[in-house]
Design a protein around this motif. Structure first.
Motif, PDB file in Angstrom:
ATOM      1  N   HIS A 155      -3.647   7.931 -12.114  1.00  0.00           N
ATOM      2  CA  HIS A 155      -2.931   8.125 -10.856  1.00  0.00           C
ATOM      3  C   HIS A 155      -3.896   8.290  -9.692  1.00  0.00           C
ATOM      4  CE1 HIS A 155       0.643   8.737 -13.370  1.00  0.00           C
ATOM      5  NE2 HIS A 155       1.352   8.560 -12.268  1.00  0.00           N
ATOM      6  N   TRP A 156      -5.027   8.917  -9.934  1.00  0.00           N
ATOM      7  CA  TRP A 156      -6.024   9.039  -8.864  1.00  0.00           C
ATOM      8  C   TRP A 156      -6.555   7.670  -8.455  1.00  0.00           C
ATOM      9  CZ3 TRP A 156      -9.481  13.875 -10.334  1.00  0.00           C
ATOM     10  CH2 TRP A 156      -8.741  15.034 -10.095  1.00  0.00           C
ATOM     11  N   LEU A 157      -6.737   6.789  -9.432  1.00  0.00           N
ATOM     12  CA  LEU A 157      -7.170   5.425  -9.104  1.00  0.00           C
ATOM     13  C   LEU A 157      -6.125   4.711  -8.253  1.00  0.00           C
ATOM     14  CD1 LEU A 157      -8.770   4.225 -12.483  1.00  0.00           C
ATOM     15  CD2 LEU A 157      -9.949   4.807 -10.358  1.00  0.00           C
ATOM     16  N   LEU A 158      -4.847   4.924  -8.587  1.00  0.00           N
ATOM     17  CA  LEU A 158      -3.781   4.326  -7.788  1.00  0.00           C
ATOM     18  C   LEU A 158      -3.747   4.914  -6.381  1.00  0.00           C
ATOM     19  CD1 LEU A 158      -0.868   4.097 -10.393  1.00  0.00           C
ATOM     20  CD2 LEU A 158      -2.275   2.233  -9.517  1.00  0.00           C
ATOM     21  N   HIS A 159      -3.961   6.235  -6.264  1.00  0.00           N
ATOM     22  CA  HIS A 159      -4.024   6.853  -4.939  1.00  0.00           C
ATOM     23  C   HIS A 159      -5.127   6.193  -4.108  1.00  0.00           C
ATOM     24  CE1 HIS A 159      -1.247   9.584  -6.537  1.00  0.00           C
ATOM     25  NE2 HIS A 159      -1.994  10.655  -6.711  1.00  0.00           N
ATOM     26  N   ALA A 160      -6.315   6.064  -4.712  1.00  0.00           N
ATOM     27  CA  ALA A 160      -7.448   5.468  -4.002  1.00  0.00           C
ATOM     28  C   ALA A 160      -7.160   4.014  -3.632  1.00  0.00           C
ATOM     29  CB  ALA A 160      -8.708   5.553  -4.869  1.00  0.00           C
ATOM     30  N   TYR A 161      -6.521   3.291  -4.540  1.00  0.00           N
ATOM     31  CA  TYR A 161      -6.163   1.887  -4.278  1.00  0.00           C
ATOM     32  C   TYR A 161      -5.235   1.790  -3.073  1.00  0.00           C
ATOM     33  CZ  TYR A 161      -5.285  -2.981  -5.624  1.00  0.00           C
ATOM     34  OH  TYR A 161      -5.214  -4.358  -5.654  1.00  0.00           O
ATOM     35  N   PRO A 188       0.818  -1.229   0.000  1.00  0.00           N
ATOM     36  CA  PRO A 188       0.000   0.000   0.000  1.00  0.00           C
ATOM     37  C   PRO A 188       0.843   1.268   0.000  1.00  0.00           C
ATOM     38  CG  PRO A 188      -0.827  -1.582   1.618  1.00  0.00           C
ATOM     39  CD  PRO A 188       0.505  -2.074   1.166  1.00  0.00           C
ATOM     40  N   TYR A 189       1.927   1.250   0.758  1.00  0.00           N
ATOM     41  CA  TYR A 189       2.791   2.418   0.844  1.00  0.00           C
ATOM     42  C   TYR A 189       3.627   2.575  -0.433  1.00  0.00           C
ATOM     43  CZ  TYR A 189       1.418   1.441   5.627  1.00  0.00           C
ATOM     44  OH  TYR A 189       0.681   1.174   6.746  1.00  0.00           O
ATOM     45  N   ILE A 190       3.990   1.454  -1.041  1.00  0.00           N
ATOM     46  CA  ILE A 190       4.704   1.514  -2.324  1.00  0.00           C
ATOM     47  C   ILE A 190       3.824   2.156  -3.387  1.00  0.00           C
ATOM     48  CG2 ILE A 190       5.708   0.120  -4.173  1.00  0.00           C
ATOM     49  CD1 ILE A 190       6.560  -1.903  -2.068  1.00  0.00           C
ATOM     50  N   ILE A 191       2.545   1.785  -3.423  1.00  0.00           N
ATOM     51  CA  ILE A 191       1.620   2.361  -4.399  1.00  0.00           C
ATOM     52  C   ILE A 191       1.504   3.865  -4.208  1.00  0.00           C
ATOM     53  CG2 ILE A 191      -0.802   2.473  -5.093  1.00  0.00           C
ATOM     54  CD1 ILE A 191      -1.024  -0.487  -4.611  1.00  0.00           C
ATOM     55  N   LEU A 192       1.318   4.297  -2.966  1.00  0.00           N
ATOM     56  CA  LEU A 192       1.146   5.725  -2.703  1.00  0.00           C
ATOM     57  C   LEU A 192       2.388   6.527  -3.079  1.00  0.00           C
ATOM     58  CD1 LEU A 192      -0.827   5.917   0.675  1.00  0.00           C
ATOM     59  CD2 LEU A 192      -1.615   6.517  -1.610  1.00  0.00           C
ATOM     60  N   VAL A 193       3.555   6.040  -2.669  1.00  0.00           N
ATOM     61  CA  VAL A 193       4.788   6.777  -2.924  1.00  0.00           C
ATOM     62  C   VAL A 193       5.083   6.843  -4.419  1.00  0.00           C
ATOM     63  CG1 VAL A 193       7.277   6.782  -2.579  1.00  0.00           C
ATOM     64  CG2 VAL A 193       5.772   6.291  -0.656  1.00  0.00           C
ATOM     65  N   LEU A 194       5.018   5.700  -5.096  1.00  0.00           N
ATOM     66  CA  LEU A 194       5.332   5.681  -6.525  1.00  0.00           C
ATOM     67  C   LEU A 194       4.323   6.480  -7.347  1.00  0.00           C
ATOM     68  CD1 LEU A 194       6.543   2.012  -7.161  1.00  0.00           C
ATOM     69  CD2 LEU A 194       7.900   4.087  -6.892  1.00  0.00           C
ATOM     70  N   SER A 195       3.045   6.403  -6.995  1.00  0.00           N
ATOM     71  CA  SER A 195       2.036   7.147  -7.751  1.00  0.00           C
ATOM     72  C   SER A 195       2.219   8.646  -7.565  1.00  0.00           C
ATOM     73  CB  SER A 195       0.630   6.721  -7.338  1.00  0.00           C
ATOM     74  OG  SER A 195       0.394   6.965  -5.960  1.00  0.00           O
TER      75      SER A 195
END
Length: 307
Positions: A253-259, A214-221
């Motif tokens: 990117h917004w979808l990734l943030h939400a994910y 989850p943190y990898i997704i947020l940081v990379l996005s």
């Protein structure tokens, strides 16, 4: 169910098989699809994956798709008409691979899968916990205690690679006429590199990724969105809506943030967790509102004027 407890299996993952309500045989590895319970008896995994487990599988499934799209866009060229068809083909390959993987997993022929509950980090690395009761003989109890979260990802990557090799070369050869003979296949060559890397990443770091994704997704996005908006010189809402492609990238990117937010919160408390999704547009809005103040040319000109 009464079970005699006259034995004690060493280690975290060694157990005995239960037949007719009696533990038989010597302590050893449990069959695939089973793991030891607190009584050191091999027990079949009959539960279903939790929401967090599905989110993890979704993250691992997205990795090859995102990499496919990145390299297709990178090597297709700005004027290439084949990029869209390659994007759609990559999406079809990954979707078909995911469906086939679920159908072949236990129970076979169903999109439903049964799983063992992940209890701790060591469940992913049972090979490190083979006990030596007499300090001489080692009991090999390596098993998939997180069944099927470990192997199902590897099987999915294998099907992605097979489908890509069957479909993509024919498509690229037919429609990528605007590229050279070597350039048109570069996105496929890139996949031949990143699939082994993803496989090793899952085999070695699957447990770490399970807890950190989850943190990898947020940081990379966040990082990739900032880099894209900076490279595209987007400094206002007018620049943002000037091209449809920019809006597609923004919404992706917004979808990734939400994910990532959903994965962190796990939606345990809907009343508290759902309002967090309102933070999704925050990074893009912050960038647009502050980009004009951090423009390098403006900073250099103000520095030259002594301000």
């Amino acid at each position: 169910m009464a079970v005699a407890m006259s034995f004690t299996c060493p280690g975290l993952y060694c157990g005995k098989t239960l037949i007719n309500n009696s533990a038989v045989g010597e302590c050893g590895v449990c069959p695939r699809g089973q793991r030891t319970n607190y009584q050191k008896i091999c027990e079949e995994c009959s539960g279903s994956p939790e929401l967090y487990d599905w989110l993890y599988l979704g993250f691992m499934a997205m990795l090859p798709l995102v990499l496919h799209w990145f390299f297709i866009e990178w090597y297709s060229g700005k004027k290439s008409s084949s990029a869209l068809f390659q994007h759609i083909t990559a999406l079809f390959e990954c979707t078909a691979a995911a469906i086939v993987t679920l159908l072949l997993n236990d129970p076979v022929g169903s999109l439903y899968i049964r799983s063992c509950k992940v209890k701790m980090m060591s469940d992913w690395y049972t090979m490190l916990y083979n006990p030596s009761p007499d300090y001489v003989t080692t009991l090999h109890c390596t098993q998939e205690a997180v069944f099927p979260l470990y192997t199902i990802v590897l099987i999915y990557y294998a099907f992605c690679l097979v489908l890509m090799m069957l479909l993509r070369p024919l498509l690229v050869k037919k429609i990528a006429c605007g590229l050279g003979k070597t350039d048109r296949f570069r996105s496929i060559y890139a996949a031949l590199y990143f699939f082994p890397i993803l496989t090793v990443l899952q085999a070695v770091g699957g447990g770490l990724l399970y807890y950190a994704f989850p943190y990898i997704i947020l940081v990379l996005s966040l990082v990739t969105l900032a880099v894209y908006m900076s490279a595209s010189e987007i400094q206002s809402f007018k620049n943002l809506v000037a091209k449809k492609k920019r809006l597609v990238v923004l919404f992706s990117h917004w979808l990734l943030h939400a994910y990532g937010i959903i994965s962190i919160s796990r939606l345990d408390k809907l009343g508290q967790d759902l309002p967090l999704l309102a933070l999704v547009p925050g990074p893009a809005l912050f960038y647009l509102l502050t980009a004009r103040f951090t423009e390098p040319n403006r900073i250099l000109s103000e520095g030259g004027n002594g301000h």
